[in-house]
Scaffold this motif. Structure first.
Motif, PDB file in Angstrom:
ATOM      1  N   SER A 141      -3.496 -11.849  -1.882  1.00  0.00           N
ATOM      2  CA  SER A 141      -3.676 -10.329  -2.134  1.00  0.00           C
ATOM      3  C   SER A 141      -2.608  -9.717  -1.268  1.00  0.00           C
ATOM      4  O   SER A 141      -1.687  -8.913  -1.824  1.00  0.00           O
ATOM      5  N   GLN A 144       1.073  -9.893  -2.430  1.00  0.00           N
ATOM      6  CA  GLN A 144       1.474  -9.098  -3.548  1.00  0.00           C
ATOM      7  C   GLN A 144       1.569  -7.639  -3.250  1.00  0.00           C
ATOM      8  O   GLN A 144       2.497  -7.004  -3.628  1.00  0.00           O
ATOM      9  N   TRP A 145       0.532  -7.077  -2.408  1.00  0.00           N
ATOM     10  CA  TRP A 145       0.242  -5.766  -2.491  1.00  0.00           C
ATOM     11  C   TRP A 145       0.701  -5.168  -1.128  1.00  0.00           C
ATOM     12  O   TRP A 145       1.020  -3.904  -0.956  1.00  0.00           O
ATOM     13  N   TYR A 148       4.430  -4.269  -1.607  1.00  0.00           N
ATOM     14  CA  TYR A 148       4.559  -3.210  -2.830  1.00  0.00           C
ATOM     15  C   TYR A 148       4.203  -1.770  -2.131  1.00  0.00           C
ATOM     16  O   TYR A 148       4.878  -0.834  -2.393  1.00  0.00           O
ATOM     17  N   TYR A 149       3.094  -1.574  -1.414  1.00  0.00           N
ATOM     18  CA  TYR A 149       2.799  -0.372  -0.988  1.00  0.00           C
ATOM     19  C   TYR A 149       3.129  -0.033   0.671  1.00  0.00           C
ATOM     20  O   TYR A 149       2.664   0.780   1.012  1.00  0.00           O
ATOM     21  N   GLY A 346      -4.889  -4.169  -7.398  1.00  0.00           N
ATOM     22  CA  GLY A 346      -3.605  -3.059  -6.865  1.00  0.00           C
ATOM     23  C   GLY A 346      -3.650  -1.773  -7.508  1.00  0.00           C
ATOM     24  O   GLY A 346      -2.821  -1.011  -7.180  1.00  0.00           O
TER      25      GLY A 346
END
Length: 353
Positions: A141, A144-145, A148-149, A346
């Protein structure tokens, strides 16, 4: 996995024009990255997006106090084994529509272990990152996130209970303590710390590890069922039952209440859920109860009693199709005035303080 931005819900705009420009740029960058590198692992293509901390999205110093907000980012919304399941994907005689749908890029049925990041403003305009649970899929997780954030530093980890889907990723925190920060405080109940003493004994007692071995450097802070503070942020435990005789904790931060693993909410805990803007609560499956988790009907009964402004369900197994169930739940807003939906990995929700 998808590199398509889940558009934020309930965005509070400090300067609407500037914030929308930033969000539009992020959306365009995500689409561009996805089109330029279609063969690249989509967990990593989001790293091409500008770090939102650098871009100033996290700078709250110029915001009036009544417009300050905090973020709730869903790192995972599924059961212990997640969705899809290997058993479904390899079954030649019966096709599981949810598990096969979860293989599609961007499909919201793709679910990892339940976990959230609460990104909360400090008085100096920066933000702290509070992680709730680090389960077996946590590192996937984070890959991926976090890019992105624009997430990097972990200011605290709060543990709901000591099952593998809540603590199985503690060992992976070594990437943070080896390369990003010196250590991470872990807020955990005494009963769960005792379990960690067996499952992660080398993290509690680093003297047993082989010389030269790198492990997570964690500072364990024992909590009970009374409110505690992470820096200046008040966290109120929400004690619940996660099966007969097994205590688990939810947590309230500001007016967000998070209960990921529950089969029964005690009367005294219902009193702590009043005036809740966002309730995140366990809803395992639509058709029948479980001894350890709320069914969808049981979760809805709890929502009707609490009457939060908005509810997002979490902890869904592969019998909960995201779009189909959400379409059914949308009807409740008209018939019963309930704003309820399934969450997804997400998802970002921004709430006023």
């Amino acid at each position: 996995m998808a590199c398509v931005a889940p558009m934020p819900h309930n965005i509070v705009l400090a300067n609407p024009r500037d914030r929308l420009v930033r969000l539009g740029a992020l959306w365009s960058a995500a689409r561009l990255a996805s089109s330029w590198w279609p063969r690249l692992d989509r967990r990593l293509c989001a790293a091409a997006i500008q770090d939102r901390n650098v871009a100033g999205v996290n700078d709250l110093s110029g915001l009036p106090s009544q417009q300050r907000f905090f973020d709730v980012i869903f790192l995972g919304t599924g059961t212990s084994e997640g969705v899809p399941r290997v058993s479904c994907l390899t079954n030649r005689y019966k096709r599981c529509p949810v598990c096969f749908a979860a293989l599609q890029v961007g499909n919201k049925n793709r679910r990892r272990n339940t976990s959230i990041i609460v990104r909360y403003p400090r008085r100096d305009g920066t933000r702290m990152n509070i992680l709730v649970d680090a389960g077996k899929f946590f590192y996937h997780s984070a890959l991926q996130w976090f890019p992105y954030y624009g997430l990097r530093h972990l200011d605290a980890v709060i543990i709901t209970h000591s099952h593998a889907d809540a603590i199985g990723g503690l060992d992976d925190l070594r990437d943070w303590t080896n390369n990003i920060q010196d250590s991470i405080p872990i807020y955990v109940a005494q009963r769960d710390l005792e379990v960690m003493g067996k499952t992660h004994y080398y993290l509690l007692d680093p003297t047993v590890i082989t010389e030269g071995t790198q492990v997570s450097k964690l500072q364990f802070k024992v909590i009970d069922e009374q409110p505690f503070f992470v820096e200046d942020v008040k966290v109120t435990p929400l004690p619940v039952w996660h099966g007969p005789g097994y205590r688990s904790l939810g947590f309230r931060i500001a007016d967000m209440c998070y209960i990921s693993d529950v089969s029964e909410i005690p009367e005294e805990t219902y009193a702590l859920l009043q005036n809740c803007d966002l309730l995140v609560v366990d809803a395992l499956r639509p058709d029948r109860p479980s001894t350890t988790h709320f069914s969808l009907d049981q979760a809805l009964d709890a929502v009707k009693r609490v009457h939060p402004k908005r509810t997002l369900f979490t902890g869904m197994m592969h019998t909960m199709d995201h779009d189909k169930v959400n379409k059914q739940l949308a009807d409740l807003k008209h018939s019963e005035g309930l704003d309820v939906q399934l969450s997804f990995d997400g998802q970002l929700v921004q709430l006023r303080l």
